[in-house]
Design a protein around this motif. Structure first.
Motif, PDB file in Angstrom:
ATOM      1  N   GLY A  15      46.002 -45.506 -79.904  1.00  0.00           N
ATOM      2  CA  GLY A  15      45.978 -46.560 -78.886  1.00  0.00           C
ATOM      3  C   GLY A  15      45.292 -47.836 -79.346  1.00  0.00           C
ATOM      4  O   GLY A  15      45.027 -48.728 -78.531  1.00  0.00           O
ATOM      5  N   ILE A  19      44.875 -51.391 -77.020  1.00  0.00           N
ATOM      6  CA  ILE A  19      43.518 -51.736 -76.582  1.00  0.00           C
ATOM      7  C   ILE A  19      43.074 -53.051 -77.230  1.00  0.00           C
ATOM      8  O   ILE A  19      42.489 -53.916 -76.573  1.00  0.00           O
ATOM      9  CB  ILE A  19      42.531 -50.587 -76.942  1.00  0.00           C
ATOM     10  CG1 ILE A  19      42.934 -49.311 -76.217  1.00  0.00           C
ATOM     11  CG2 ILE A  19      41.088 -50.980 -76.633  1.00  0.00           C
ATOM     12  CD1 ILE A  19      43.004 -49.398 -74.693  1.00  0.00           C
ATOM     13  N   LEU A 145      38.850 -45.118 -82.514  1.00  0.00           N
ATOM     14  CA  LEU A 145      39.648 -44.484 -81.456  1.00  0.00           C
ATOM     15  C   LEU A 145      40.408 -43.306 -82.030  1.00  0.00           C
ATOM     16  O   LEU A 145      41.009 -43.425 -83.105  1.00  0.00           O
ATOM     17  CB  LEU A 145      40.662 -45.490 -80.907  1.00  0.00           C
ATOM     18  CG  LEU A 145      40.315 -46.201 -79.590  1.00  0.00           C
ATOM     19  CD1 LEU A 145      38.935 -46.809 -79.644  1.00  0.00           C
ATOM     20  CD2 LEU A 145      41.355 -47.261 -79.278  1.00  0.00           C
ATOM     21  N   ALA A 147      42.567 -39.309 -80.870  1.00  0.00           N
ATOM     22  CA  ALA A 147      43.141 -38.431 -79.845  1.00  0.00           C
ATOM     23  C   ALA A 147      43.734 -37.251 -80.597  1.00  0.00           C
ATOM     24  O   ALA A 147      43.912 -37.326 -81.826  1.00  0.00           O
ATOM     25  CB  ALA A 147      44.233 -39.154 -79.046  1.00  0.00           C
ATOM     26  N   ILE A 200      35.538 -43.097 -79.595  1.00  0.00           N
ATOM     27  CA  ILE A 200      36.154 -42.882 -78.279  1.00  0.00           C
ATOM     28  C   ILE A 200      37.359 -41.964 -78.453  1.00  0.00           C
ATOM     29  O   ILE A 200      38.308 -42.302 -79.166  1.00  0.00           O
ATOM     30  CB  ILE A 200      36.581 -44.211 -77.628  1.00  0.00           C
ATOM     31  CG1 ILE A 200      35.347 -45.105 -77.429  1.00  0.00           C
ATOM     32  CG2 ILE A 200      37.290 -43.965 -76.293  1.00  0.00           C
ATOM     33  CD1 ILE A 200      35.626 -46.426 -76.747  1.00  0.00           C
ATOM     34  N   ASP A 201      37.291 -40.799 -77.821  1.00  0.00           N
ATOM     35  CA  ASP A 201      38.429 -39.887 -77.827  1.00  0.00           C
ATOM     36  C   ASP A 201      39.302 -40.267 -76.628  1.00  0.00           C
ATOM     37  O   ASP A 201      38.867 -40.150 -75.485  1.00  0.00           O
ATOM     38  CB  ASP A 201      37.935 -38.440 -77.720  1.00  0.00           C
ATOM     39  CG  ASP A 201      39.087 -37.445 -77.845  1.00  0.00           C
ATOM     40  OD1 ASP A 201      40.266 -37.855 -77.695  1.00  0.00           O
ATOM     41  OD2 ASP A 201      38.818 -36.260 -78.081  1.00  0.00           O
ATOM     42  N   THR A 202      40.519 -40.709 -76.902  1.00  0.00           N
ATOM     43  CA  THR A 202      41.369 -41.232 -75.831  1.00  0.00           C
ATOM     44  C   THR A 202      42.296 -40.160 -75.246  1.00  0.00           C
ATOM     45  O   THR A 202      43.129 -40.468 -74.391  1.00  0.00           O
ATOM     46  CB  THR A 202      42.226 -42.423 -76.339  1.00  0.00           C
ATOM     47  OG1 THR A 202      43.218 -41.933 -77.253  1.00  0.00           O
ATOM     48  CG2 THR A 202      41.392 -43.463 -77.035  1.00  0.00           C
ATOM     49  N   LYS A 205      43.273 -39.910 -71.465  1.00  0.00           N
ATOM     50  CA  LYS A 205      42.788 -41.098 -70.750  1.00  0.00           C
ATOM     51  C   LYS A 205      43.898 -42.142 -70.662  1.00  0.00           C
ATOM     52  O   LYS A 205      44.693 -42.282 -71.592  1.00  0.00           O
ATOM     53  CB  LYS A 205      41.591 -41.715 -71.482  1.00  0.00           C
ATOM     54  CG  LYS A 205      40.350 -40.837 -71.452  1.00  0.00           C
ATOM     55  CD  LYS A 205      39.208 -41.497 -72.208  1.00  0.00           C
ATOM     56  CE  LYS A 205      38.030 -40.548 -72.335  1.00  0.00           C
ATOM     57  NZ  LYS A 205      37.070 -40.987 -73.358  1.00  0.00           N
ATOM     58  N   VAL A 210      40.533 -46.466 -71.121  1.00  0.00           N
ATOM     59  CA  VAL A 210      40.006 -46.728 -72.468  1.00  0.00           C
ATOM     60  C   VAL A 210      39.579 -48.196 -72.592  1.00  0.00           C
ATOM     61  O   VAL A 210      38.502 -48.492 -73.124  1.00  0.00           O
ATOM     62  CB  VAL A 210      41.048 -46.370 -73.558  1.00  0.00           C
ATOM     63  CG1 VAL A 210      40.488 -46.657 -74.944  1.00  0.00           C
ATOM     64  CG2 VAL A 210      41.480 -44.919 -73.450  1.00  0.00           C
ATOM     65  N   GLU A 213      36.366 -48.648 -70.949  1.00  0.00           N
ATOM     66  CA  GLU A 213      35.283 -48.036 -71.729  1.00  0.00           C
ATOM     67  C   GLU A 213      34.877 -48.961 -72.881  1.00  0.00           C
ATOM     68  O   GLU A 213      33.691 -49.209 -73.105  1.00  0.00           O
ATOM     69  CB  GLU A 213      35.782 -46.690 -72.265  1.00  0.00           C
ATOM     70  CG  GLU A 213      34.675 -45.740 -72.658  1.00  0.00           C
ATOM     71  CD  GLU A 213      35.225 -44.345 -72.978  1.00  0.00           C
ATOM     72  OE1 GLU A 213      36.267 -43.940 -72.416  1.00  0.00           O
ATOM     73  OE2 GLU A 213      34.604 -43.662 -73.812  1.00  0.00           O
TER      74      GLU A 213
END
Ligand code: CDP
Length: 226
Positions: A15, A19, A145, A147, A200-202, A205, A210, A213
Protein backbone atom coordinates in the motif's frame (compact mmCIF):
# COMPACT_ATOMS: atom_id res chain seq x y z
CA UNK A 1 15.02 26.57 1.95
CA UNK A 2 14.65 23.47 4.10
CA UNK A 3 12.97 20.55 2.38
CA UNK A 4 11.09 17.72 4.07
CA UNK A 5 11.53 14.06 3.12
CA UNK A 6 9.23 11.26 4.20
CA UNK A 7 10.36 7.75 3.28
CA UNK A 8 7.94 4.86 2.80
CA UNK A 9 9.49 1.47 2.14
CA UNK A 10 8.10 -2.04 1.99
CA UNK A 11 7.29 -4.95 -0.31
CA UNK A 12 4.95 -4.82 -3.32
CA UNK A 13 1.27 -4.57 -2.48
CA UNK A 14 1.79 -3.19 1.02
CA UNK A 15 0.00 0.00 0.00
CA UNK A 16 3.01 2.31 -0.21
CA UNK A 17 2.05 4.24 -3.32
CA UNK A 18 -1.58 4.78 -2.29
CA UNK A 19 -0.55 6.05 1.14
CA UNK A 20 2.36 8.10 -0.22
CA UNK A 21 0.01 9.88 -2.64
CA UNK A 22 -2.48 10.70 0.13
CA UNK A 23 0.21 11.98 2.49
CA UNK A 24 1.86 14.04 -0.25
CA UNK A 25 -1.48 15.60 -1.11
CA UNK A 26 -2.25 16.42 2.52
CA UNK A 27 1.16 18.02 2.99
CA UNK A 28 0.97 19.63 -0.44
CA UNK A 29 4.35 18.26 -1.46
CA UNK A 30 5.55 15.98 -4.29
CA UNK A 31 5.10 12.21 -4.38
CA UNK A 32 8.26 10.59 -5.68
CA UNK A 33 7.65 7.06 -6.99
CA UNK A 34 11.09 5.46 -7.27
CA UNK A 35 9.68 2.12 -8.47
CA UNK A 36 8.49 3.88 -11.62
CA UNK A 37 12.11 4.73 -12.44
CA UNK A 38 13.15 1.05 -12.20
CA UNK A 39 10.12 0.20 -14.29
CA UNK A 40 11.19 2.74 -16.95
CA UNK A 41 14.65 1.16 -17.24
CA UNK A 42 12.96 -2.26 -17.47
CA UNK A 43 10.66 -0.99 -20.21
CA UNK A 44 13.63 0.15 -22.27
CA UNK A 45 15.34 -3.23 -21.80
CA UNK A 46 12.19 -5.00 -23.03
CA UNK A 47 11.68 -2.56 -25.91
CA UNK A 48 15.26 -3.21 -27.04
CA UNK A 49 14.59 -6.97 -26.98
CA UNK A 50 17.19 -7.51 -24.25
CA UNK A 51 17.11 -9.92 -21.31
CA UNK A 52 16.47 -8.04 -18.02
CA UNK A 53 18.35 -10.70 -16.06
CA UNK A 54 21.47 -10.32 -18.22
CA UNK A 55 23.55 -7.74 -16.35
CA UNK A 56 25.96 -7.04 -19.21
CA UNK A 57 23.12 -6.36 -21.64
CA UNK A 58 21.33 -4.06 -19.21
CA UNK A 59 24.50 -2.17 -18.25
CA UNK A 60 25.36 -1.66 -21.93
CA UNK A 61 22.27 0.48 -22.56
CA UNK A 62 22.53 2.61 -19.40
CA UNK A 63 24.71 5.39 -20.86
CA UNK A 64 22.20 5.99 -23.66
CA UNK A 65 19.15 5.70 -21.37
CA UNK A 66 17.69 8.93 -20.13
CA UNK A 67 15.17 8.78 -17.30
CA UNK A 68 13.47 12.00 -16.30
CA UNK A 69 10.49 13.00 -14.19
CA UNK A 70 8.19 15.97 -14.16
CA UNK A 71 5.30 16.84 -11.88
CA UNK A 72 1.74 17.65 -12.90
CA UNK A 73 -0.49 18.65 -10.01
CA UNK A 74 2.27 17.25 -7.81
CA UNK A 75 1.94 13.79 -9.39
CA UNK A 76 4.87 12.26 -11.17
CA UNK A 77 5.19 11.66 -14.92
CA UNK A 78 8.12 9.51 -16.03
CA UNK A 79 10.03 10.09 -19.25
CA UNK A 80 12.15 7.54 -21.04
CA UNK A 81 14.47 9.10 -23.63
CA UNK A 82 12.18 12.11 -23.83
CA UNK A 83 8.88 10.18 -24.17
CA UNK A 84 6.23 10.14 -21.45
CA UNK A 85 5.97 6.40 -20.64
CA UNK A 86 4.00 6.68 -17.38
CA UNK A 87 1.02 4.81 -18.83
CA UNK A 88 3.18 1.82 -19.84
CA UNK A 89 4.84 1.19 -16.51
CA UNK A 90 2.24 -0.87 -14.63
CA UNK A 91 2.19 -3.80 -17.07
CA UNK A 92 2.93 -7.15 -15.34
CA UNK A 93 5.91 -7.94 -17.58
CA UNK A 94 7.43 -4.54 -16.79
CA UNK A 95 7.02 -5.17 -13.04
CA UNK A 96 8.80 -8.51 -13.34
CA UNK A 97 11.62 -7.04 -15.42
CA UNK A 98 11.92 -4.08 -13.00
CA UNK A 99 12.69 -6.35 -10.10
CA UNK A 100 15.36 -8.07 -12.22
CA UNK A 101 17.12 -4.90 -13.36
CA UNK A 102 16.86 -3.49 -9.81
CA UNK A 103 19.43 -5.99 -8.50
CA UNK A 104 22.10 -4.46 -10.77
CA UNK A 105 24.21 -1.94 -8.80
CA UNK A 106 24.91 0.21 -11.90
CA UNK A 107 21.16 0.65 -12.45
CA UNK A 108 20.60 1.56 -8.82
CA UNK A 109 23.47 4.06 -8.71
CA UNK A 110 22.12 5.89 -11.76
CA UNK A 111 18.57 6.10 -10.38
CA UNK A 112 19.54 6.89 -6.78
CA UNK A 113 21.47 9.92 -8.03
CA UNK A 114 18.30 11.23 -9.69
CA UNK A 115 16.18 10.44 -6.60
CA UNK A 116 18.56 12.28 -4.29
CA UNK A 117 18.73 15.32 -6.55
CA UNK A 118 14.90 15.56 -6.62
CA UNK A 119 14.75 15.24 -2.82
CA UNK A 120 17.33 17.99 -2.51
CA UNK A 121 15.23 20.41 -4.52
CA UNK A 122 11.71 19.56 -3.36
CA UNK A 123 9.89 18.41 -0.26
CA UNK A 124 8.84 14.85 -1.04
CA UNK A 125 7.07 11.72 0.10
CA UNK A 126 9.19 8.97 -1.45
CA UNK A 127 8.21 5.33 -1.77
CA UNK A 128 10.50 2.44 -2.63
CA UNK A 129 12.57 -0.34 -1.13
CA UNK A 130 15.78 1.34 0.03
CA UNK A 131 14.73 4.91 0.72
CA UNK A 132 15.14 4.91 4.50
CA UNK A 133 18.19 2.64 4.47
CA UNK A 134 20.17 3.99 1.53
CA UNK A 135 18.73 6.77 -0.64
CA UNK A 136 17.71 9.19 2.12
CA UNK A 137 19.11 7.88 5.42
CA UNK A 138 18.42 11.29 7.00
CA UNK A 139 14.76 11.45 5.97
CA UNK A 140 12.60 13.39 8.43
CA UNK A 141 10.36 10.37 9.01
CA UNK A 142 10.56 6.77 7.84
CA UNK A 143 7.84 4.18 7.52
CA UNK A 144 7.97 0.51 6.66
CA UNK A 145 4.63 -0.77 5.38
CA UNK A 146 3.95 -4.46 5.13
CA UNK A 147 1.11 -7.00 4.98
CA UNK A 148 0.81 -10.76 4.61
CA UNK A 149 1.70 -12.19 1.19
CA UNK A 150 -1.92 -13.36 0.76
CA UNK A 151 -3.31 -9.89 1.33
CA UNK A 152 -0.72 -8.17 -0.83
CA UNK A 153 -1.39 -10.63 -3.66
CA UNK A 154 -5.13 -10.07 -3.40
CA UNK A 155 -4.71 -6.27 -3.55
CA UNK A 156 -2.38 -6.49 -6.55
CA UNK A 157 -4.70 -8.94 -8.29
CA UNK A 158 -7.63 -6.55 -7.85
CA UNK A 159 -5.51 -3.64 -9.11
CA UNK A 160 -4.43 -5.60 -12.20
CA UNK A 161 -8.01 -6.73 -12.87
CA UNK A 162 -9.23 -3.13 -12.72
CA UNK A 163 -6.52 -2.23 -15.24
CA UNK A 164 -7.73 -4.98 -17.56
CA UNK A 165 -4.88 -7.50 -17.04
CA UNK A 166 -6.10 -11.07 -16.69
CA UNK A 167 -3.72 -12.79 -14.29
CA UNK A 168 -4.81 -15.51 -11.85
CA UNK A 169 -4.50 -14.79 -8.14
CA UNK A 170 -2.07 -17.69 -7.86
CA UNK A 171 0.19 -16.22 -10.57
CA UNK A 172 0.14 -12.79 -8.95
CA UNK A 173 1.11 -14.38 -5.63
CA UNK A 174 3.99 -16.31 -7.21
CA UNK A 175 5.22 -13.17 -8.95
CA UNK A 176 5.15 -11.14 -5.75
CA UNK A 177 7.05 -13.87 -3.94
CA UNK A 178 9.72 -13.86 -6.64
CA UNK A 179 10.01 -10.07 -6.50
CA UNK A 180 10.22 -10.09 -2.69
CA UNK A 181 13.04 -12.61 -2.98
CA UNK A 182 14.93 -10.46 -5.52
CA UNK A 183 14.42 -7.32 -3.44
CA UNK A 184 15.36 -8.81 -0.08
CA UNK A 185 18.31 -10.92 -1.17
CA UNK A 186 20.22 -8.59 -3.48
CA UNK A 187 23.58 -7.46 -2.11
CA UNK A 188 23.32 -3.79 -3.05
CA UNK A 189 20.71 -1.85 -1.02
CA UNK A 190 18.26 -4.69 -0.36
CA UNK A 191 14.72 -4.21 0.93
CA UNK A 192 14.99 -3.92 4.68
CA UNK A 193 13.30 -1.96 7.43
CA UNK A 194 15.53 0.90 8.56
CA UNK A 195 16.17 0.73 12.31
CA UNK A 196 14.47 4.05 12.83
CA UNK A 197 11.50 3.32 10.54
CA UNK A 198 7.98 3.05 11.98
CA UNK A 199 6.59 -0.40 11.18
CA UNK A 200 2.95 -0.54 10.07
CA UNK A 201 1.31 -3.86 9.28
CA UNK A 202 -1.53 -2.96 6.92
CA UNK A 203 -3.13 -6.44 6.87
CA UNK A 204 -6.89 -6.10 7.31
CA UNK A 205 -6.74 -2.29 7.45
CA UNK A 206 -8.47 0.09 5.06
CA UNK A 207 -6.56 2.75 3.13
CA UNK A 208 -8.14 5.39 5.34
CA UNK A 209 -7.05 3.62 8.52
CA UNK A 210 -3.45 3.33 7.34
CA UNK A 211 -3.36 6.91 6.07
CA UNK A 212 -4.65 8.15 9.43
CA UNK A 213 -2.10 6.03 11.27
CA UNK A 214 0.75 7.44 9.16
CA UNK A 215 -0.53 11.01 9.57
CA UNK A 216 -0.62 10.60 13.36
CA UNK A 217 3.16 10.18 13.22
CA UNK A 218 3.46 13.38 11.19
CA UNK A 219 1.51 15.78 13.41
CA UNK A 220 4.65 17.77 14.27
CA UNK A 221 5.45 18.19 10.57
CA UNK A 222 1.86 19.26 9.86
CA UNK A 223 1.98 21.66 12.82
CA UNK A 224 5.27 23.28 11.75
CA UNK A 225 3.99 23.85 8.22
CA UNK A 226 6.28 23.62 5.23
O1 CDP B 1 4.23 -0.96 -6.98
P1 CDP B 1 5.13 -2.10 -6.64
O2 CDP B 1 5.51 -2.12 -5.20
O3 CDP B 1 4.66 -3.40 -7.16
O4 CDP B 1 6.46 -1.90 -7.46
P2 CDP B 1 7.31 -0.58 -7.63
O5 CDP B 1 7.40 0.16 -6.35
O6 CDP B 1 6.84 0.15 -8.83
O7 CDP B 1 8.77 -1.19 -7.93
C1 CDP B 1 9.02 -2.04 -9.01
C2 CDP B 1 10.30 -2.81 -8.72
O8 CDP B 1 11.40 -1.90 -8.66
C3 CDP B 1 10.30 -3.54 -7.39
O9 CDP B 1 9.88 -4.87 -7.49
C4 CDP B 1 11.76 -3.46 -6.94
O10 CDP B 1 12.46 -4.59 -7.39
C5 CDP B 1 12.30 -2.26 -7.65
N1 CDP B 1 12.54 -1.12 -6.75
C6 CDP B 1 13.73 -1.08 -6.06
O11 CDP B 1 14.52 -1.99 -6.14
N2 CDP B 1 14.02 0.01 -5.29
C7 CDP B 1 13.17 1.02 -5.18
N3 CDP B 1 13.51 2.08 -4.44
C8 CDP B 1 11.93 0.98 -5.84
C9 CDP B 1 11.64 -0.12 -6.62
Amino acid sequence: MKTIAIAIDGPAGAGKSTIAKIVAQKLNIHYLDTGAMYRAVALKVLQEGLDPSNHEQVISILPSTHIGVTYQHRLQRVYLDGQDVTHLLRQPEVAKAASEVAVIPEVRIKLVELQRSIAQNYSVVVDGRDIGTFVLPNADRKFYLTATLEERARRRWLEMREKGYNQSLEDVKKELEARDRNDMNRTFAPLRKAEDAILIDTTGKSIEQVANEVCRYLTDIFADGL
